[in-house]
Scaffold this motif. Structure first.
Motif, PDB file in Angstrom:
ATOM      1  N   LEU A 415      81.139   1.595  87.040  1.00  0.00           N
ATOM      2  CA  LEU A 415      79.942   0.884  87.492  1.00  0.00           C
ATOM      3  C   LEU A 415      80.007   0.598  88.994  1.00  0.00           C
ATOM      4  N   GLN A 416      81.186   0.221  89.481  1.00  0.00           N
ATOM      5  CA  GLN A 416      81.333  -0.035  90.910  1.00  0.00           C
ATOM      6  C   GLN A 416      81.036   1.222  91.717  1.00  0.00           C
ATOM      7  N   GLU A 417      81.566   2.354  91.266  1.00  0.00           N
ATOM      8  CA  GLU A 417      81.326   3.603  91.983  1.00  0.00           C
ATOM      9  C   GLU A 417      79.855   3.992  91.952  1.00  0.00           C
ATOM     10  N   ARG A 418      79.150   3.651  90.886  1.00  0.00           N
ATOM     11  CA  ARG A 418      77.715   3.944  90.793  1.00  0.00           C
ATOM     12  C   ARG A 418      76.858   2.983  91.609  1.00  0.00           C
ATOM     13  N   GLY A 419      77.482   1.928  92.128  1.00  0.00           N
ATOM     14  CA  GLY A 419      76.730   0.953  92.903  1.00  0.00           C
ATOM     15  C   GLY A 419      76.151  -0.175  92.080  1.00  0.00           C
ATOM     16  N   ALA A 420      76.442  -0.214  90.773  1.00  0.00           N
ATOM     17  CA  ALA A 420      75.957  -1.284  89.895  1.00  0.00           C
ATOM     18  C   ALA A 420      76.950  -2.441  89.964  1.00  0.00           C
ATOM     19  N   LEU A 421      76.971  -3.132  91.106  1.00  0.00           N
ATOM     20  CA  LEU A 421      78.037  -4.084  91.387  1.00  0.00           C
ATOM     21  C   LEU A 421      77.984  -5.316  90.486  1.00  0.00           C
ATOM     22  N   LEU A 422      76.791  -5.848  90.246  1.00  0.00           N
ATOM     23  CA  LEU A 422      76.705  -7.060  89.427  1.00  0.00           C
ATOM     24  C   LEU A 422      77.107  -6.778  87.984  1.00  0.00           C
ATOM     25  N   GLU A 423      76.733  -5.598  87.489  1.00  0.00           N
ATOM     26  CA  GLU A 423      77.149  -5.241  86.132  1.00  0.00           C
ATOM     27  C   GLU A 423      78.664  -5.025  86.081  1.00  0.00           C
ATOM     28  N   ALA A 424      79.221  -4.452  87.147  1.00  0.00           N
ATOM     29  CA  ALA A 424      80.677  -4.293  87.218  1.00  0.00           C
ATOM     30  C   ALA A 424      81.370  -5.657  87.202  1.00  0.00           C
ATOM     31  N   VAL A 425      80.786  -6.635  87.896  1.00  0.00           N
ATOM     32  CA  VAL A 425      81.363  -7.984  87.913  1.00  0.00           C
ATOM     33  C   VAL A 425      81.395  -8.562  86.505  1.00  0.00           C
ATOM     34  N   ARG A 426      80.341  -8.351  85.747  1.00  0.00           N
ATOM     35  CA  ARG A 426      80.315  -8.869  84.377  1.00  0.00           C
ATOM     36  C   ARG A 426      81.414  -8.234  83.526  1.00  0.00           C
ATOM     37  N   SER A 427      81.647  -6.937  83.701  1.00  0.00           N
ATOM     38  CA  SER A 427      82.739  -6.278  82.966  1.00  0.00           C
ATOM     39  C   SER A 427      84.094  -6.844  83.374  1.00  0.00           C
TER      40      SER A 427
END
Length: 503
Positions: A415-427
């Motif tokens: 998710l971080q690599e895709r730029g979905a940073l907030l979703e990555a934070v939740r994971s």
């Protein structure tokens, strides 16, 4: 200071440098080694170089000592648009195909390994800026690494003298640089911001790794580096570069770097004085030669001929030990269901991602609920740069392994690599709920917080990560890290926080 070094001690230090830094000093280059060591002795506060080297040889080298030695022993000879023949092939043949194939996800990953003082990665940034008008809409990774911290410091500043432009068209300096103090020139921010500079020891550090962002590379540049390394290190580095590349990815080296160690891993491409190596199956590419005449002022102008650019050796031959055994009722080469996961893992670890995906697909057709196969399939796609497919497989694995922090971490990095940073934070927060001592989760939360400009949160997570890492032996390899040790991750954190303090 005494300049004479005992010959036996010099040989011992040469072996030590080869082992820990990878630099090879054959008899004809021992004079270079002696001069570099004499200069390093002053940094170690010794008046006598012989005493300094006896001190160095008496105990294992620390990372700081390695850096000091590297700053005096590595070669800093480079300039913008060096070795144009390989650059023209990249711009006229390789990058257009990559850019066209990525029109949907707008993602491109390039690594300058052994970037020296930054001229090479900034050259690549200039080329990209000339080829991609909507550069801000692309997710560009231009990773630049080196073992010499002084080189990295200069590269991150991005200011250069006339000497760095000695074989560069004048219009490039006008278009991509600002005048700086002392008659120097500073790279414009649009290009400067593309590059990320980081310390990496090719002889010792683990790669590919999600932690150091060295996975799923489309192109790796490693020019005028391998020629200085010991052959045993070149073999290991070649294997690791192969694993770092996506399928059909490219390794660009200098003619002087070409070796049997590389050609045993890759398909070799040798045309017009340029050396490239390709991963995956062979395909025809246009042969390119240097143009005559002036550039048009908007991009580097290369000329192409019609000769095909084809690999001279096969790129992938499955290892004999991975050939699956025949079972009753099976045809030649048909794997048993039990053999598939082990074969897929072996192929994955060797960087044969397409073959590993084939094995895993067969396994999942036979056992669609195999959680380990799902997880490995996600890793295979992530290392090929297929982030959408990687995330889909990761989600399936997470649904079956909700209490497994490792699969949550893989999902977060994708998710971080895709730029979905907030979703990555939740994971990542889910990981810390499951395992509060998961240091990599804190480290990744710190890097994301810094991307989002939340510096206080970043500092807090870096400090949490450091505290957790202190409970591990420095040589312990961290789970899910791709081979990164606790000591190495601690150093990365210290460097990250030190760079922030200097701003």
């Amino acid at each position: 200071m005494s300049s004479k070094i005992d010959d036996q001690l010099l040989d011992e230090i040469a072996d030590l440098v080869a082992e820990r830094i990878g630099l090879h000093f054959p008899p004809e280059r021992l004079g270079d080694l002696e001069r570099g060591l004499s200069a390093a002795a002053s940094d170690f506060a010794f008046d006598n170089v012989d005493s300094c080297l006896r001190w160095l040889s008496s105990s294992p080298l620390t990372k700081n000592q390695i850096e000091v030695l590297a700053s005096h022993l590595t070669v800093g000879e480079t300039y913008f648009f060096r070795e144009k023949k390989s650059l023209e092939i990249v711009e006229r043949s390789i990058l257009p195909d990559l850019i066209k194939s990525r029109e949907n996800d707008r993602r491109l990953r390039i690594w300058s390994a052994g970037c020296c003082t930054g001229e090479e990665p900034y050259t690549l940034g200039i080329i990209l800026a000339g080829m991609i008008p909507d550069l801000k809409r692309w997710n560009i990774t231009l990773l630049a690494t080196d073992i010499n911290p002084r080189f990295l410091s200069k590269a991150s500043v991005g200011v250069y003298s006339d000497w760095s432009f000695r074989d560069t068209p004048e219009w490039i300096r006008r278009q991509y640089f600002h005048k700086a103090k002392g008659g120097n020139f500073e790279i414009i921010s649009r290009v400067k911001n593309l590059a990320t500079f980081a310390y990496l020891n090719l002889a010792e550090d683990a790669f590919p790794s999600l932690t150091t962002n060295t996975n799923a590379m489309d192109i790796i540049f490693c020019r005028n580096v391998l020629m200085y390394l010991a052959p045993r290190h070149v073999r290991t580095i070649a294997r690791n570069f192969y694993r770092c590349l996506t399928e059909s990815g490219w390794l660009v080296v200098s003619p002087s770097d070409a070796s049997a160690e590389l050609s045993s891993q890759f398909a070799m491409v040798h045309r017009s004085g340029a050396i490239l190596y390709r991963k995956g199956t062979a395909s025809a590419e246009p042969d390119l030669v240097l143009p005559s005449g002036e550039p048009d002022g908007s991009r580097i102008s290369w000329a192409a001929s019609s000769s095909p650019l084809e690999p001279e050796t096969p790129a992938y031959i499955p290892p004999a030990q991975l050939e699956p055994p025949r079972a009753a009722g099976q045809g030649a080469g048909t794997p048993s269901a039990e053999a598939l996961p082990d074969e897929a893992l072996a192929l994955y670890e060797q960087g044969h991602y397409a073959a590993a995906a084939d094995r895993l697909a067969a396994r999942l057709r036979q056992a669609p609920e195999d959680e380990q196969a799902m997880t490995l399939m996600a890793r295979v796609h992530a290392n090929q740069g297929n982030l959408g497919e990687a995330l889909a497989w990761c989600d399936q694995a997470v649904a079956r392994q909700k209490m497994n922090p490792g699969i949550h971490y893989l999902r977060a990095t994708i998710l971080q690599e895709r730029g979905a940073l907030l979703e990555a934070v939740r994971s990542l927060q889910s990981i810390l709920y499951l395992d509060p001592n998961f240091a990599l989760a804190h480290f990744t939360l710190a890097t994301i917080a810094r991307q989002l400009g939340r510096l206080a949160a970043s500092d807090k997570h870096f400090e949490n990560a450091r505290a957790l890492l202190a409970t591990h032996p420095p040589e312990e390899i961290l789970p899910e890290s791709g081979g990164i040790t606790a000591g190495r991750l601690t150093e990365i954190i210290l460097r990250s926080t030190a760079r922030k303090a200097l701003r």
